[in-house]
Design a protein around this motif. Structure first.
Motif, PDB file in Angstrom:
ATOM      1  N   GLU A  87       0.878  -1.165   0.000  1.00 20.18           N
ATOM      2  CA  GLU A  87       0.000   0.000   0.000  1.00 20.18           C
ATOM      3  C   GLU A  87       0.916   1.216   0.000  1.00 20.18           C
ATOM      4  OE1 GLU A  87      -3.908  -1.070   2.500  1.00 20.18           O
ATOM      5  OE2 GLU A  87      -2.054  -1.517   3.568  1.00 20.18           O
ATOM      6  N   THR A  88       0.713   2.104  -0.973  1.00 17.97           N
ATOM      7  CA  THR A  88       1.597   3.252  -1.111  1.00 17.97           C
ATOM      8  C   THR A  88       0.792   4.499  -1.415  1.00 17.97           C
ATOM      9  OG1 THR A  88       1.917   2.795  -3.465  1.00 17.97           O
ATOM     10  CG2 THR A  88       3.559   1.864  -1.955  1.00 17.97           C
ATOM     11  N   GLY A  89       1.493   5.624  -1.444  1.00 17.34           N
ATOM     12  CA  GLY A  89       0.861   6.885  -1.817  1.00 17.34           C
ATOM     13  C   GLY A  89       0.349   7.647  -0.616  1.00 17.34           C
ATOM     14  N   GLU A  90      -0.135   8.819  -0.925  1.00 16.41           N
ATOM     15  CA  GLU A  90      -0.663   9.730   0.081  1.00 16.41           C
ATOM     16  C   GLU A  90      -1.948   9.164   0.696  1.00 16.41           C
ATOM     17  OE1 GLU A  90      -0.010  13.500   1.845  1.00 16.41           O
ATOM     18  OE2 GLU A  90       1.121  12.685   0.160  1.00 16.41           O
ATOM     19  N   GLU A  91      -2.067   9.264   2.022  1.00 14.26           N
ATOM     20  CA  GLU A  91      -3.328   8.881   2.662  1.00 14.26           C
ATOM     21  C   GLU A  91      -4.357   9.955   2.374  1.00 14.26           C
ATOM     22  OE1 GLU A  91      -3.186   7.989   6.827  1.00 14.26           O
ATOM     23  OE2 GLU A  91      -2.530   5.945   6.417  1.00 14.26           O
ATOM     24  N   TRP A  92      -5.583   9.532   2.113  1.00 11.57           N
ATOM     25  CA  TRP A  92      -6.663  10.484   1.857  1.00 11.57           C
ATOM     26  C   TRP A  92      -7.953   9.978   2.489  1.00 11.57           C
ATOM     27  CZ3 TRP A  92     -10.575   9.256  -1.997  1.00 11.57           C
ATOM     28  CH2 TRP A  92     -10.361   8.045  -2.647  1.00 11.57           C
ATOM     29  N   ALA A  93      -8.788  10.922   2.870  1.00  7.70           N
ATOM     30  CA  ALA A  93     -10.045  10.601   3.553  1.00  7.70           C
ATOM     31  C   ALA A  93     -11.165  10.423   2.541  1.00  7.70           C
ATOM     32  CB  ALA A  93     -10.403  11.712   4.531  1.00  7.70           C
ATOM     33  N   PHE A  94     -12.059   9.508   2.874  1.00  8.49           N
ATOM     34  CA  PHE A  94     -13.257   9.287   2.079  1.00  8.49           C
ATOM     35  C   PHE A  94     -14.330   8.811   3.042  1.00  8.49           C
ATOM     36  CE2 PHE A  94     -16.103   6.886  -0.730  1.00  8.49           C
ATOM     37  CZ  PHE A  94     -16.230   7.760  -1.800  1.00  8.49           C
ATOM     38  N   ASN A  95     -15.554   9.250   2.833  1.00  8.72           N
ATOM     39  CA  ASN A  95     -16.660   8.893   3.702  1.00  8.72           C
ATOM     40  C   ASN A  95     -17.136   7.485   3.350  1.00  8.72           C
ATOM     41  OD1 ASN A  95     -19.879   9.400   4.465  1.00  8.72           O
ATOM     42  ND2 ASN A  95     -18.388  10.352   5.822  1.00  8.72           N
ATOM     43  N   GLU A  96     -16.757   6.498   4.179  1.00  5.85           N
ATOM     44  CA  GLU A  96     -17.068   5.092   3.913  1.00  5.85           C
ATOM     45  C   GLU A  96     -18.279   4.631   4.701  1.00  5.85           C
ATOM     46  OE1 GLU A  96     -13.865   2.269   4.269  1.00  5.85           O
ATOM     47  OE2 GLU A  96     -12.447   3.597   3.241  1.00  5.85           O
ATOM     48  N   GLY A  97     -18.933   3.623   4.142  1.00  6.79           N
ATOM     49  CA  GLY A  97     -20.016   2.928   4.806  1.00  6.79           C
ATOM     50  C   GLY A  97     -19.801   1.440   4.618  1.00  6.79           C
ATOM     51  N   CYS A  98     -20.698   0.634   5.153  1.00  6.78           N
ATOM     52  CA  CYS A  98     -20.547  -0.816   5.077  1.00  6.78           C
ATOM     53  C   CYS A  98     -21.926  -1.463   5.188  1.00  6.78           C
ATOM     54  CB  CYS A  98     -19.636  -1.292   6.213  1.00  6.78           C
ATOM     55  SG  CYS A  98     -19.360  -3.064   6.252  1.00  6.78           S
ATOM     56  N   LEU A  99     -22.178  -2.467   4.359  1.00  7.46           N
ATOM     57  CA  LEU A  99     -23.471  -3.156   4.403  1.00  7.46           C
ATOM     58  C   LEU A  99     -23.708  -3.854   5.737  1.00  7.46           C
ATOM     59  CD1 LEU A  99     -23.561  -4.662   0.793  1.00  7.46           C
ATOM     60  CD2 LEU A  99     -24.657  -2.568   1.630  1.00  7.46           C
ATOM     61  N   SER A 100     -22.640  -4.230   6.443  1.00  2.43           N
ATOM     62  CA  SER A 100     -22.772  -4.868   7.756  1.00  2.43           C
ATOM     63  C   SER A 100     -22.974  -3.850   8.873  1.00  2.43           C
ATOM     64  CB  SER A 100     -21.526  -5.712   8.073  1.00  2.43           C
ATOM     65  OG  SER A 100     -21.458  -6.831   7.228  1.00  2.43           O
ATOM     66  N   ILE A 101     -22.781  -2.574   8.553  1.00  2.00           N
ATOM     67  CA  ILE A 101     -22.917  -1.491   9.541  1.00  2.00           C
ATOM     68  C   ILE A 101     -23.805  -0.405   8.926  1.00  2.00           C
ATOM     69  CG2 ILE A 101     -21.646   0.050  11.104  1.00  2.00           C
ATOM     70  CD1 ILE A 101     -19.128  -1.611  10.535  1.00  2.00           C
ATOM     71  N   PRO A 102     -25.077  -0.721   8.678  1.00  2.00           N
ATOM     72  CA  PRO A 102     -25.946   0.229   7.977  1.00  2.00           C
ATOM     73  C   PRO A 102     -26.154   1.526   8.752  1.00  2.00           C
ATOM     74  CG  PRO A 102     -27.230  -1.621   8.827  1.00  2.00           C
ATOM     75  CD  PRO A 102     -25.785  -1.937   9.072  1.00  2.00           C
ATOM     76  N   ASP A 103     -26.366   2.599   8.005  1.00  2.00           N
ATOM     77  CA  ASP A 103     -26.688   3.928   8.549  1.00  2.00           C
ATOM     78  C   ASP A 103     -25.534   4.601   9.273  1.00  2.00           C
ATOM     79  OD1 ASP A 103     -29.196   3.609   7.474  1.00  2.00           O
ATOM     80  OD2 ASP A 103     -30.175   3.161   9.385  1.00  2.00           O
ATOM     81  N   ILE A 104     -24.337   4.074   9.153  1.00  2.00           N
ATOM     82  CA  ILE A 104     -23.169   4.749   9.725  1.00  2.00           C
ATOM     83  C   ILE A 104     -22.174   4.970   8.593  1.00  2.00           C
ATOM     84  CG2 ILE A 104     -21.198   4.564  11.290  1.00  2.00           C
ATOM     85  CD1 ILE A 104     -22.933   3.037  13.229  1.00  2.00           C
ATOM     86  N   ARG A 105     -21.757   6.218   8.460  1.00  2.00           N
ATOM     87  CA  ARG A 105     -20.723   6.582   7.482  1.00  2.00           C
ATOM     88  C   ARG A 105     -19.708   7.447   8.220  1.00  2.00           C
ATOM     89  NH1 ARG A 105     -21.770   5.026   2.499  1.00  2.00           N
ATOM     90  NH2 ARG A 105     -20.117   6.328   1.674  1.00  2.00           N
ATOM     91  N   GLU A 106     -18.435   7.198   7.943  1.00  2.00           N
ATOM     92  CA  GLU A 106     -17.370   7.952   8.602  1.00  2.00           C
ATOM     93  C   GLU A 106     -16.222   8.169   7.625  1.00  2.00           C
ATOM     94  OE1 GLU A 106     -17.239   9.261  11.705  1.00  2.00           O
ATOM     95  OE2 GLU A 106     -19.202   8.478  12.284  1.00  2.00           O
ATOM     96  N   ASP A 107     -15.493   9.253   7.830  1.00  2.14           N
ATOM     97  CA  ASP A 107     -14.289   9.497   7.046  1.00  2.14           C
ATOM     98  C   ASP A 107     -13.200   8.537   7.494  1.00  2.14           C
ATOM     99  OD1 ASP A 107     -15.392  11.501   5.524  1.00  2.14           O
ATOM    100  OD2 ASP A 107     -14.532  13.138   6.702  1.00  2.14           O
ATOM    101  N   VAL A 108     -12.640   7.817   6.527  1.00  6.40           N
ATOM    102  CA  VAL A 108     -11.576   6.845   6.781  1.00  6.40           C
ATOM    103  C   VAL A 108     -10.387   7.211   5.899  1.00  6.40           C
ATOM    104  CG1 VAL A 108     -10.930   4.399   6.624  1.00  6.40           C
ATOM    105  CG2 VAL A 108     -13.236   5.033   7.368  1.00  6.40           C
ATOM    106  N   TYR A 109      -9.205   7.191   6.495  1.00  6.68           N
ATOM    107  CA  TYR A 109      -7.974   7.475   5.744  1.00  6.68           C
ATOM    108  C   TYR A 109      -7.362   6.175   5.249  1.00  6.68           C
ATOM    109  CZ  TYR A 109      -8.080  12.322   7.179  1.00  6.68           C
ATOM    110  OH  TYR A 109      -8.450  13.631   7.337  1.00  6.68           O
TER     111      TYR A 109
END
Length: 189
Positions: A87-109
């Motif tokens: 895994e390489t490159g600059e870390e960047w944030a994106f608002n992720e969700g998950c089918l196993s964790i519905p209705d929760i979205r969080e910025d993940v680097y």
């Protein structure tokens, strides 16, 4: 066949998945069922542990992101016995969700590039490098086969702030329009 998606709190989601052996299961049927389940829940990725299969498999279809990254048009893949090599490159944030964790979205680097070795559904080995949203979806699903969830990447404070929502999901106190299996719900109720 649409499979029930395992909800947050089920031990299968925290267990490192094991490799498939050729011929041990009908991979084509499992892949077909996983894609049908993922599409039915409007997801872009789904890993074996999320459907109660503690094996190293995940499917992705990043086509919904093709507005942001045109090269993702028709980006549909199966990853079996995957190993992230780098895994390489600059870390960047994106608002992720998950089918196993519905209705929760969080910025993940996450890092911007991933090099991965895997088998496809025809048992052909590949080693490829991905970037951007393709890398992110792969990293998210890969975490599932390693027994990790996107919530594990959150700060302790952020996790405390969503703890009640996570516990509610585990108890089935969430509305979803796809089948789920909740670990803290007793059978027969």
């Amino acid at each position: 066949m649409k499979l029930p998606i395992v909800a947050y709190g089920d031990p299968v989601l925290k267990k490192k998945a094991i490799d498939f052996e050729p011929g041990e299961t009908d991979i084509k049927k499992l892949v077909e069922d996983m894609f049908e389940t993922m599409y039915g829940a409007r997801g872009v990725g789904l890993a074996g542990p999320q459907v109660g299969v503690s094996k190293r498999i995940f499917v992705i279809d990043a086509t919904p992101f093709d507005d942001d990254e045109p090269e993702l048009a028709d980006f549909k893949k199966v990853f079996i016995n995957a190993q992230i090599l780098e895994e390489t490159g600059e870390e960047w944030a994106f608002n992720e969700g998950c089918l196993s964790i519905p209705d929760i979205r969080e910025d993940v680097y996450r890092q911007s590039h991933v090099r991965i070795k895997y088998l496809d559904e025809n048992w052909v080995e590949h080693e490829e490098t991905y970037k951007g949203l393709a890398a992110r979806v792969i990293q998210h699903e890969y975490d599932h086969i390693e027994g990790k969830l996107f919530t594990d990447k959150l700060s302790p404070l952020r996790k405390r702030l969503i703890e009640k929502k996570l516990n509610d999901i585990s108890r089935g106190m969430v509305k979803v329009d796809y089948r789920m299996k909740f670990p803290a719900v007793k059978k027969g109720r």
